[in-house]
Structure formats: structure tokens, C-alpha cells
Motif scaffolding. Structure first.
Motif, PDB file in Angstrom:
ATOM      1  N   ALA A 121       5.065  13.096  14.821  1.00 50.45           N
ATOM      2  CA  ALA A 121       4.871  12.489  13.500  1.00 50.45           C
ATOM      3  C   ALA A 121       6.083  11.630  13.132  1.00 50.45           C
ATOM      4  O   ALA A 121       7.210  11.965  13.482  1.00 50.45           O
ATOM      5  N   PRO A 122       5.853  10.495  12.422  1.00 46.64           N
ATOM      6  CA  PRO A 122       6.979   9.652  12.004  1.00 46.64           C
ATOM      7  C   PRO A 122       7.845  10.359  10.958  1.00 46.64           C
ATOM      8  O   PRO A 122       7.370  11.244  10.248  1.00 46.64           O
ATOM      9  N   SER A 123       9.100   9.937  10.859  1.00 46.44           N
ATOM     10  CA  SER A 123      10.053  10.587   9.959  1.00 46.44           C
ATOM     11  C   SER A 123       9.752  10.268   8.504  1.00 46.44           C
ATOM     12  O   SER A 123       8.994   9.350   8.192  1.00 46.44           O
ATOM     13  N   VAL A 124      10.393  11.019   7.609  1.00 46.78           N
ATOM     14  CA  VAL A 124      10.263  10.773   6.172  1.00 46.78           C
ATOM     15  C   VAL A 124      10.654   9.329   5.857  1.00 46.78           C
ATOM     16  O   VAL A 124       9.945   8.611   5.154  1.00 46.78           O
ATOM     17  N   ALA A 125      11.782   8.884   6.417  1.00 46.47           N
ATOM     18  CA  ALA A 125      12.279   7.543   6.100  1.00 46.47           C
ATOM     19  C   ALA A 125      11.300   6.464   6.550  1.00 46.47           C
ATOM     20  O   ALA A 125      11.006   5.523   5.812  1.00 46.47           O
ATOM     21  N   GLU A 126      10.776   6.619   7.771  1.00 45.81           N
ATOM     22  CA  GLU A 126       9.859   5.601   8.291  1.00 45.81           C
ATOM     23  C   GLU A 126       8.578   5.548   7.457  1.00 45.81           C
ATOM     24  O   GLU A 126       8.081   4.470   7.116  1.00 45.81           O
ATOM     25  N   GLN A 127       8.062   6.719   7.115  1.00 37.93           N
ATOM     26  CA  GLN A 127       6.844   6.755   6.305  1.00 37.93           C
ATOM     27  C   GLN A 127       7.109   6.182   4.916  1.00 37.93           C
ATOM     28  O   GLN A 127       6.326   5.382   4.407  1.00 37.93           O
ATOM     29  N   ALA A 128       8.220   6.592   4.303  1.00 34.78           N
ATOM     30  CA  ALA A 128       8.516   6.159   2.932  1.00 34.78           C
ATOM     31  C   ALA A 128       8.589   4.636   2.866  1.00 34.78           C
ATOM     32  O   ALA A 128       8.118   4.013   1.909  1.00 34.78           O
ATOM     33  N   GLU A 129       9.142   4.032   3.911  1.00 32.45           N
ATOM     34  CA  GLU A 129       9.279   2.572   3.914  1.00 32.45           C
ATOM     35  C   GLU A 129       7.898   1.896   3.915  1.00 32.45           C
ATOM     36  O   GLU A 129       7.667   0.933   3.183  1.00 32.45           O
ATOM     37  N   ALA A 130       6.987   2.425   4.714  1.00 32.07           N
ATOM     38  CA  ALA A 130       5.640   1.850   4.777  1.00 32.07           C
ATOM     39  C   ALA A 130       4.909   2.042   3.445  1.00 32.07           C
ATOM     40  O   ALA A 130       4.229   1.138   2.960  1.00 32.07           O
ATOM     41  N   TYR A 131       5.051   3.220   2.828  1.00 36.76           N
ATOM     42  CA  TYR A 131       4.388   3.468   1.547  1.00 36.76           C
ATOM     43  C   TYR A 131       4.970   2.556   0.463  1.00 36.76           C
ATOM     44  O   TYR A 131       4.253   1.994  -0.350  1.00 36.76           O
ATOM     45  N   ARG A 132       6.295   2.416   0.494  1.00 39.39           N
ATOM     46  CA  ARG A 132       6.949   1.603  -0.531  1.00 39.39           C
ATOM     47  C   ARG A 132       6.472   0.149  -0.447  1.00 39.39           C
ATOM     48  O   ARG A 132       6.255  -0.492  -1.466  1.00 39.39           O
ATOM     49  N   ALA A 133       6.295  -0.345   0.773  1.00 39.33           N
ATOM     50  CA  ALA A 133       5.853  -1.737   0.953  1.00 39.33           C
ATOM     51  C   ALA A 133       4.525  -1.960   0.233  1.00 39.33           C
ATOM     52  O   ALA A 133       4.293  -3.031  -0.346  1.00 39.33           O
ATOM     53  N   VAL A 134       3.650  -0.965   0.237  1.00 40.02           N
ATOM     54  CA  VAL A 134       2.356  -1.108  -0.437  1.00 40.02           C
ATOM     55  C   VAL A 134       2.526  -0.920  -1.949  1.00 40.02           C
ATOM     56  O   VAL A 134       2.001  -1.706  -2.737  1.00 40.02           O
ATOM     57  N   PHE A 135       3.276   0.101  -2.353  1.00 38.06           N
ATOM     58  CA  PHE A 135       3.471   0.348  -3.792  1.00 38.06           C
ATOM     59  C   PHE A 135       4.026  -0.901  -4.474  1.00 38.06           C
ATOM     60  O   PHE A 135       3.602  -1.271  -5.569  1.00 38.06           O
ATOM     61  N   GLU A 136       4.985  -1.533  -3.817  1.00 41.54           N
ATOM     62  CA  GLU A 136       5.655  -2.673  -4.456  1.00 41.54           C
ATOM     63  C   GLU A 136       4.736  -3.871  -4.643  1.00 41.54           C
ATOM     64  O   GLU A 136       4.987  -4.723  -5.487  1.00 41.54           O
ATOM     65  N   ALA A 137       3.652  -3.926  -3.869  1.00 42.24           N
ATOM     66  CA  ALA A 137       2.712  -5.044  -4.006  1.00 42.24           C
ATOM     67  C   ALA A 137       1.797  -4.872  -5.216  1.00 42.24           C
ATOM     68  O   ALA A 137       1.123  -5.815  -5.620  1.00 42.24           O
ATOM     69  N   PHE A 138       1.777  -3.662  -5.797  1.00 44.30           N
ATOM     70  CA  PHE A 138       0.873  -3.408  -6.921  1.00 44.30           C
ATOM     71  C   PHE A 138       1.623  -2.821  -8.121  1.00 44.30           C
ATOM     72  O   PHE A 138       1.328  -1.713  -8.560  1.00 44.30           O
ATOM     73  N   PRO A 139       2.590  -3.556  -8.670  1.00 43.26           N
ATOM     74  CA  PRO A 139       3.350  -3.005  -9.790  1.00 43.26           C
ATOM     75  C   PRO A 139       2.427  -2.696 -10.975  1.00 43.26           C
ATOM     76  O   PRO A 139       1.596  -3.518 -11.338  1.00 43.26           O
TER      77      PRO A 139
END
Lengths: 85, 581
Positions: free
Chosen positions: B325-343
Motif C-alpha cells: 500500500a502507498p504511504s500516508v504522504a503519497e496518498q495525502a498528496e493525491a487526495y489534496r490535489a483533488v480537494f484543491e480543485a474544488f474549494p
């Protein structure tokens, strides 16, 4: 003939990445390197297919053996690979 | 295996599952390399034959390695491991021994691989899954030795990187696995055509989310000779071989005109304000229209089609084709990229939905599953592998704190109230305030009132709900006729769920492919569904359908559909109710 007996602590056993690293390390040796499960027949440690087919899991007890100049150093490296968490 | 290809007729037909016109040369994934004949002997020069086998094994190993280096990441590791298989010394020895006994190289390779294939398959679990990797290597070697085109991973690699692709091609295959298609780039693929699969198969869902036209269930497609230009109508379901230029031009013109109509409708109905992007009925009842996405790469399309947020963020892309499984940091970065597109907007993330048709090497089920759709999948698998879920929840919590998006989390395959409570507690412990669950199991739909107490919202997955309600496997083309969300039994389950949610004062969305049907979308809203989420290209048509009908009219359509006795009648009744003014 040098030999090491060790319990595999790697979380995924000798599958996936540890198996690949193990085989690549063994393959560098100019002499034969064997791996066996306890009570099992030894197989070529340079063969990814043979090593995978052993189906070594975390907690399994394995024997690695080799004969030749540098065999002890190589076996220590192999033990280190299977002992990594 | 191994039938002689005959020239296919000039037009093949299947089921159009992703609208649009695609045109390009065929790239055919030949997944079956015929088994070399049992008794095949070489001409007596064992040494030359051995060299030939060694050459082929090395060629394949080098090719796999080169493609791995080009792709990088976890895919590189998989390809590298396959290259090691091709260079395996024991395999070479066995092959050589067989050749010395007179066996022809292709058969010798086949038999040598067969020994290990049996051992791995017998071990099951992770090793059992490596059988597919081993078969792929074997087929490549045999293809090379017998002068056949190589099996298809080159197409995937080219399509994923965009390298070496000047003209987008039509990808033709028996079926496409999620792990294969995860790497595809929409710029390289003009259309998908598969022989198997139905409207909710992975190919269909992937194609809609990429906005690539697709036809599935197209018998005879893999007999199309490679390179033949294909004109694919992803709505009508036709695949035209070598069409004349004027046909291509006309099809493209029609497709452009169709695209132009829908935005024109909605922009005249809601004149020019920013409300253009908000989903609502004719009488102003707001229904947020959200996008289903499979990763950050789908964000651009979601925004372009005016999504008001994300109703289903599938997270499998982070896990597919990996050994761990990918690390917390790697996953968080991918999730953040999506969150930031929908403020300021909702983004609903579904926790890892593995098992059944989406197996993962590091999340093995506890035993053999003769019926994986009913086995350990979704939340069931995460309960056995809590560490994987906890890492994902921690990553989501970390990503959510640094964004203004309304991040929510939901679990797939929840069947009981106890499971809902367990998941909600895990989310709240991880610092995720607003947990939800998917309703895909009929038991959960029927007893939704028992499940909703523990969570903040429900989201109905109509694909699985239909599969389980009608007992019709999504992956089996021959029962695709039963896979119809219009079936009144499915409509009843959706209505029961929506009514339980509204009774508790909570939201109930639909995030299955059914929400992309503009008429069904109105019916769902009429039942009390509060948001709709779909592949982004479907948003304009659904938005246009909603704005033309008042909430009461949608309710009348829902009632009419549920009074029908079949899927066909339900649809006709709903359409009739919606066309009354």
C-alpha cells in the motif's frame, strides 16, 4: 560449504520485492547458491521462479547455502534481506 | 485458442456505452497466443534451436525492462519482475533439456513455463496472481519464436505515456482489466472496442470517465486486422471498418452538432448567470450535480463539464499494480490535489474498494472464493486489513485539514448496521468528521433506517445494487439484460433508501452509472435523492433534463415508474409522466 539457517521476518515473506532483491543478490555470485525450506529440497537461489515456488512466508524457517570464495559474505547479505521487516 | 482469423464484415455492432465518435487505426490486443502443438519437433540442430530459445527469452526480458524504465514507478517493478522471469536460469535449463530431446523451441518454452505455472497456481493467493504475469512472459516468448505479433502490453505502455503515438488509435481487446487501463492516456486512445462486457463493465466506466467513445459486447472485434481504420460510434454501438472519408466527416459533424445542442438548451433556460452550473429542477429545487472521478487526472474534465463537486472519488488508482500500500504522504498528496480543485465544494472519497473483480496482491482474501462478488470485498476486506484502511483514513484526514473543500469519506459494500457503526467510529477516530456509507447491498437498502443513524449520508451505488438485486453478474455479458437499473425492484430499493435518509434528515446521493441517464436522474430526484454523481461528460444532459421539470413532475415520474412491472415499462411510464406539461 557455508550455510545459514534463519527465520524469515520480511512482512511479505519471500514474495514480491524481497524475492526479487534476494534473487538478484544471489545471481551476482560466481558459485551456486541454494535455498531450502526446512525438510524441503534445496532449489537454485538465482531462479526467481524456483524461489517464488517455494512459497516462503513470514515466520518460515529457511536454509541458504553456498560454497566458494566470498560465500560467507554473500550468505550474510541474503540473511539480511529476509530479515528486513 | 488459435482460430484462423477470417475477414470480418465491414460493420460490427455492439453496445454503445460511452457516447461520441472515435476514428483511428485499430490496435488489437491479442491476449491469446495459441499453445504450441504438443509433439512439435525441431529439425535436428538442437544447438541452433537452443540459441533461438535463448535469444527469444533475452529479447523479451530486454523489452520488458525497457518498457518498465519508460513507465517508471510501481509498474516498472512489475515489468522488472517479469523480465527476471524471462531470464530465469532454471527455466533456461529446462527449456534446453527439452530441446536436446528434440522438442521444438516454442513447445519447450511452453512446457518449461508450465512447470512453474502449476506450482504458483497451486500456491494460490499472491503467487496465484503471478500466474498471469508468467503467462504474459511465456506468450511473448512464444509469439517471438513463432513470428506472431506480441501480446498487447506495448499498446498500454504507448497509450499510457503518449510516447510513440502520433495518431490516436482505437484500442480493440477481448476485455480490459482495471489494472491495464489505469495507465491509459485519453489523448492516445480514440475509442475502445471490446468483445466482452456490458454497460457497467470496467471498460464502460473507464471510457465514460475519460470521455472516450466506447463500444462493448462487440462480437468478432478481436478478428479485426491491426491497423485497419475504424469509425466507432460510442452511442449507437457501431464499429465501421475502413470507412470512406465522407462517412468519417459526416459522423464527426453530427457528433459536433450533438455536443453543441445541450449547453445551448441549458444556457437559454437559466440565462447567463453563474447558476448555469448549479443543478436544479424547474421550480428551483437544488440537486447538486457531482462528478465521479478515478484520480487527479479526471479533475480537468469534471471542472470543464461544470461539476459542483465530486460525488465519488475512487481511490483504487493509488493501489493498483503495487506490491504494498502507498504511504500516508503519497496518498495525502493525491487526495489534496483533488480537494484543491474544488474549494468550498463537496468531495466524497470512497475508501479502497478491492476484491471481487478488482483484486490486489497485498489484500488477499482469506480463502478461495468461488463467487467473489459475494466474497470478501470492499469494507469486508478492509476489516481484515485494518492497517491499510487506517493509513488511508490518516492520509485523508491530513489532506482534508489543508483545504477548503468539504471532504467526506464513505465505505463500499456495507451490509449491516454494525458495519456502518464500525466504519463511522474508525473515521471519527482518524479525525474525519463526516463519514458515510455506500448502499449497494439490497439488505442495506431495505434496512437503511437502521444504518443511517451511525453516519452522515448515504450514497447509492446502482451498478452493484442492480447486480445484487437481480442476481446478475456485472462481468457476464449473457446476463446483461438483467443489469438494468430501471427494473422496478431496483427503483424500490432506491426509494426505500432515499426515504430512510430523508426521515433522518440526512442526504442520500446516487453515484452509480444510472445517475447519468437523464430520465432516470429525474426519477431519482422524484424519490427524494438529494444529489447525483456521474461521469463528467454526462453532466450537461442531466442538468438540462432537471431544469426542464418541476420536482412534483419528477415525483410523478418516480411513482409511475415504480407502478410498472418491467424495466422497459418503467422507463416508458417515466418518460410519459415527464413529457406531460
Amino acid at each position: 560449504m557455508a550455510e545459514r539457517k534463519v527465520t524469515v521476518t520480511s512482512e511479505v515473506g519471500l514474495h514480491a520485492r524481497p524475492a526479487a532483491t534476494f534473487v538478484q543478490t544471489a545471481a551476482k555470485a560466481p558459485f551456486d547458491v541454494m535455498i531450502a525450506k526446512v525438510d524441503g529440497p534445496p532449489v537454485n537461489a538465482k531462479s526467481i521462479l524456483a524461489v517464488l515456488s517455494l512459497d516462503v512466508e513470514q515466520g518460515d524457517f529457511i536454509v541458504v547455502s553456498a560454497e566458494g570464495e566470498g560465500a560467507d559474505e554473500l550468505l550474510d547479505q541474503l540473511v539480511e534481506i529476509v530479515s528486513a521487516p | 485458442m488459435g482460430q484462423v482469423p477470417t475477414a470480418p464484415p465491414p460493420t460490427l455492432t455492439g453496445t454503445g456505452v460511452s457516447p461520441g465518435i472515435g476514428y483511428g487505426p485499430a490496435r488489437v490486443l491479442v491476449l491469446d497466443v495459441p499453445e504450441p502443438e504438443a509433439g512439435a519437433r525441431h529439425d535436428g540442430d538442437a544447438r541452433a534451436e537452443r540459441e533461438r530459445a535463448e535469444w527469444a527469452l533475452e529479447q523479451v526480458a530486454a523489452d520488458l525492462e525497457a518498457r518498465g524504465a519508460r513507465v517508471g514507478g510501481e509498474a516498472e517493478q512489475v515489468l522488472h519482475a517479469q523480465a527476471m522471469m524471462a531470464r530465469d536460469p532454471e527455466l533456461a535449463t529446462r527449456t534446453g533439456e527439452l530441446i536436446d530431446r528434440g522438442v521444438a523451441a516454442p513447445r519447450a518454452v511452453f512446457a518449461a513455463f508450465g512447470t512453474y505455472r502449476g506450482l504458483l497456481a497451486a500456491a494460490g493467493g499472491y503467487l496465484g496472481e503471478r500466474v498471469a504475469d508468467l503467462d504474459d512472459v511465456r506468450d511473448r516468448v512464444i509469439a517471438l519464436l513463432t513470428g506472431r505479433p506480441l501480446p498487447g502490453a506495448a499498446e498500454f505502455a504507448a497509450a499510457g505515456s503518449g510516447m510513440g503515438v502520433t495518431t490516436p488509435f482505437v484500442l480493440v481487446a477481448r476485455d480490459l482489466a482495471p489494472a491495464d487501463t489505469a495507465l491509459l492516456s485519453p489523448d492516445a486512445v480514440a475509442a475502445f472496442v471490446t468483445e466482452q462486457g456490458g454497460p457497467t463493465s470496467h471498460t464502460a466506466i473507464l471510457a465514460r470517465s475519460l470521455g472516450v467513445p466506447a463500444v462493448v459486447g462487440c462480437t468478432g472485434a478481436t478478428a479485426i486486422p491491426p491497423g485497419v481504420p475504424l469509425l466507432v460510434d460510442g452511442a449507437g454501438g457501431s464499429v465501421r471498418l475502413s470507412p470512406p472519408a465522407h462517412e468519417v466527416a459526416r459522423a464527426r459533424r453530427v457528433a459536433r452538432a450533438g455536443r453543441a445542442v445541450l449547453p445551448a438548451v441549458s444556457s437559454t433556460q437559466v440565462s447567463g448567470s453563474h447558476l448555469f452550473r448549479r443543478g436544479m429542477t424547474a421550480d428551483g429545487h437544488a440537486v447538486p450535480l457531482l462528478a465521479n472521478i478515478g484520480g487527479p487526472r479526471d479533475v480537468e474534465s469534471a471542472l470543464a463539464y461544470g461539476a459542483e463537486g465530486v460525488g465519488l472519488f475512487r481511490t483504487e488508482f493509488l493501489f493498483l499494480g503495487r506490491a504494498a500500500a502507498p504511504s500516508v504522504a503519497e496518498q495525502a498528496e493525491a487526495y489534496r490535489a483533488v480537494f484543491e480543485a474544488f474549494p468550498g465544494d463537496r468531495v466524497v472519497v470512497r475508501t479502497l474498494d478491492a476484491g471481487a473483480d478488482k483484486p490486489l496482491a497485498f489484500l488477499p482474501p482469506s480463502g478461495v472464493e468461488p463467487n467473489p462478488a459475494l466474497g470478501e470485498r470492499g469494507l469486508r476486506l478492509l476489516r481484515r486489513h485494518r492497517d491499510v484502511m487506517n493509513v488511508q483514513l490518516a492520509a485523508l484526514a491530513a489532506a482534508a485539514t489543508k483545504t477548503s473543500a468539504k471532504a467526506q469519506v464513505m465505505a463500499p459494500m456495507v451490509a449491516t448496521a454494525e458495519e456502518a457503526e464500525w466504519f463511522a467510529l474508525a473515521c471519527r477516530t482518524a479525525g474525519l468528521a463526516s463519514p458515510g456509507i455506500m448502499i449497494e447491498v439490497p439488505a442495506a437498502a431495505l434496512r437503511a433506517a437502521d444504518l443511517i443513524g451511525a453516519v452522515d449520508f448515504l450514497s447509492i451505488g446502482t451498478n452493484d445494487l442492480t447486480q445484487y438485486a437481480l442476481a446478475a453478474d456485472r462481468q457476464v455479458g449473457s446476463v446483461a439484460g438483467l443489469q438494468d437499473p430501471w427494473h422496478p425492484a431496483v427503483l424500490d430499493l432506491v426509494a426505500a433508501t432515499a426515504s430512510a435518509a430523508s426521515g433522518a434528515g440526512k442526504g442520500c446521493g446516487v453515484c452509480g452509472e444510472a445517475a447519468a441517464d437523464p430520465v432516470l436522474a429525474c426519477v431519482f430526484v422524484g424519490m427524494g435523492v438529494t444529489s447525483l454523481s456521474m461521469a463528467a461528460p454526462a453532466l450537461p444532459a442531466v442538468r438540462a433534463a432537471l431544469i426542464r421539470h418541476a420536482l412534483a413532475q419528477c415525483a410523478a415520474a418516480a411513482s409511475a415508474a415504480r407502478s410498472a412491472r418491467s424495466a422497459v415499462d418503467a422507463r416508458a411510464a417515466a418518460e410519459a409522466a415527464l413529457s406531460r406539461t
